[in-house]
Design a protein around this motif. Sequence first.
Motif, short mmCIF file in Angstrom:
data_model
loop_
_atom_site.label_atom_id
_atom_site.label_comp_id
_atom_site.label_asym_id
_atom_site.label_seq_id
_atom_site.Cartn_x
_atom_site.Cartn_y
_atom_site.Cartn_z
N LYS A 7 2.58 2.41 6.96
CA LYS A 7 3.22 2.85 8.21
C LYS A 7 3.93 1.76 8.78
CE LYS A 7 3.50 7.17 7.39
NZ LYS A 7 2.37 7.11 5.84
N SER B 184 -11.58 13.86 -2.21
CA SER B 184 -10.74 14.10 -0.87
C SER B 184 -9.98 15.22 -0.76
CB SER B 184 -9.95 12.90 -0.16
OG SER B 184 -9.36 13.01 0.76
N ASP C 178 -2.94 10.31 9.33
CA ASP C 178 -1.79 10.02 8.32
C ASP C 178 -2.52 10.11 7.02
OD1 ASP C 178 0.20 8.78 6.81
OD2 ASP C 178 -0.09 6.96 7.12
N THR D 129 -4.03 0.32 5.34
CA THR D 129 -4.03 -1.27 5.38
C THR D 129 -4.49 -1.66 6.76
OG1 THR D 129 -1.78 -0.91 6.40
CG2 THR D 129 -1.71 -1.55 4.30
N ILE E 228 -13.08 11.58 6.95
CA ILE E 228 -12.56 11.83 8.19
C ILE E 228 -13.49 12.73 9.05
CG2 ILE E 228 -10.94 13.58 7.66
CD1 ILE E 228 -10.31 10.70 10.43
N TYR F 123 0.95 -1.17 -0.13
CA TYR F 123 -0.05 0.10 -0.09
C TYR F 123 0.79 1.28 -0.11
CZ TYR F 123 -4.67 2.15 1.09
OH TYR F 123 -5.73 2.75 1.26
N PHE G 13 -6.79 7.50 9.21
CA PHE G 13 -6.58 7.28 7.86
C PHE G 13 -5.98 6.15 7.59
CE2 PHE G 13 -6.58 11.69 8.48
CZ PHE G 13 -7.21 12.35 7.33
N ASP H 160 -11.55 5.15 7.57
CA ASP H 160 -10.86 5.43 6.27
C ASP H 160 -12.04 5.57 5.41
OD1 ASP H 160 -7.80 4.87 4.85
OD2 ASP H 160 -9.49 5.13 3.72
N VAL H 161 -11.89 6.39 4.35
CA VAL H 161 -12.64 6.75 3.39
C VAL H 161 -12.93 5.52 2.46
CG1 VAL H 161 -11.52 7.89 1.62
CG2 VAL H 161 -13.97 8.48 2.17
N SER H 162 -11.83 4.70 2.41
CA SER H 162 -12.04 3.59 1.31
C SER H 162 -12.39 2.41 1.99
CB SER H 162 -10.39 3.25 1.14
OG SER H 162 -9.85 4.48 0.36
#
Length: 381
Positions: free
Chosen positions: A35, A285, A233, A61, A218, A31, A58, A79-81
């Motif tokens: 992090k 976004s 993040d 993963t 968010i 991804y 955010f 997360d928006v995804s």
Amino acid sequence: MSLQPLLFDVESFQETTNTIPYLIPTEGIKYAGSKLKLIPTILELIRPLEIKTVLDGFAGTTRVSQALARSGYQVHSNDVSKWSSTFASCYLEAQAPLSYYQEHIDALNQSAPIYGWYSEHYGCLPEDLHLHKRPWQLKNTMRLDAIRQEIDRLQLNKTDENVLVTSLINALDVVDNTMGHYASYLREWSTRSYNDLHLKVPNIVRSQEKHFVTNQSIFDAIQGQSYDLAYLDPPYGSNNEKMPPSRIRYASYYHVYKTICLNDKPELFGKVNRRIDSKDTLSYSPFEDFRKDEAGRFIAVNAIAQLIQNVQARYVLLSYSSGGRATAEELENVLHENGTILNILKINYKQNVMAGMQWTKDWIRDSEKPHQEFLFLLEKK
Ligand SMILES: C[S@@+](CC[C@H](N)C(=O)[O-])C[C@H]1O[C@@H](n2cnc3c(N)ncnc32)[C@H](O)[C@@H]1O
């Protein structure tokens, strides 16, 4: 009492904390902006704080969410995804015994391949790659077609379905023919794409705490919530004026994972068969916006400022990359306006430099170089 702000290099920081950076097991796909490598540092940095509830705003993963949950914190993973909340639901919410998931996954691994919608749009025979670049070999998209159809047929509850879908996406990630995203596919088959798709039971976190998962922008996700710590993040964006926004957007990078989560066989467009709602105009976004507003400020910087101001949290931990939209000076101002900077860490995976970086302003000088990553720990006013 506020601490003297210091700028540390992460490797030196890990040495000075006198603890062995511990490895917390986490799982996740390849991804952009993951992090994974920062997890021990994040945990070390927040360990001295008296905190219990943490927002991973955010989550991507969800590796950071998983590590936080495994470390005893109560996590809100957002997360928006769609794929991210699917992973979070799997890793943080699944309750059934592992044997239950194992049974389903064993059966899915046995499903007979079928040529369906995924094979039509994302698979091809090894010898046909010159005709159209595709992210998976046909033998694996035929398994994807069969397995995704079977997951729907099972009609499990949403969380258990998310466990199976996560397992499927994890398996697809290790046989892909990409550079780590689906905005383009490789010209020659990658070695891993020849392997057979094989699903495994995800490494679900079992913890005392009840975690919370949302799939929202968010600003909606934090409405009415408060936390001890908010880890933020946001997407990095790019400082390159010429780079069109579609090249740095998560909706376009991982479009096919959203389709696998929803299994909605959407209308597609373009060379890589992106879903229509991943178009810039349809999935927006502000953190991925590359433009400036009328006052000449980057829209992404404004969004970060607004978020830091609005989030109800005692501490904010912000990840930031110097390749990102926010200019260092602007970000520095945003942070100072909102509280006390307790720590700034510069992430340097290769060199071991710490010398001469004693004051907050030093990070601004450093951030002029591209691809520098920083972590800011802020105590809010
Ligand atoms: C840098 S990645 C996060 C990576 C994550 N920390 C990890 O370790 O995998 C940024 C994430 O922000 C998400 N995102 C973009 N705009 C958003 C918004 N307005 N609200 C919530 N999430 C957003 C993207 O979907 C992406 O997953």
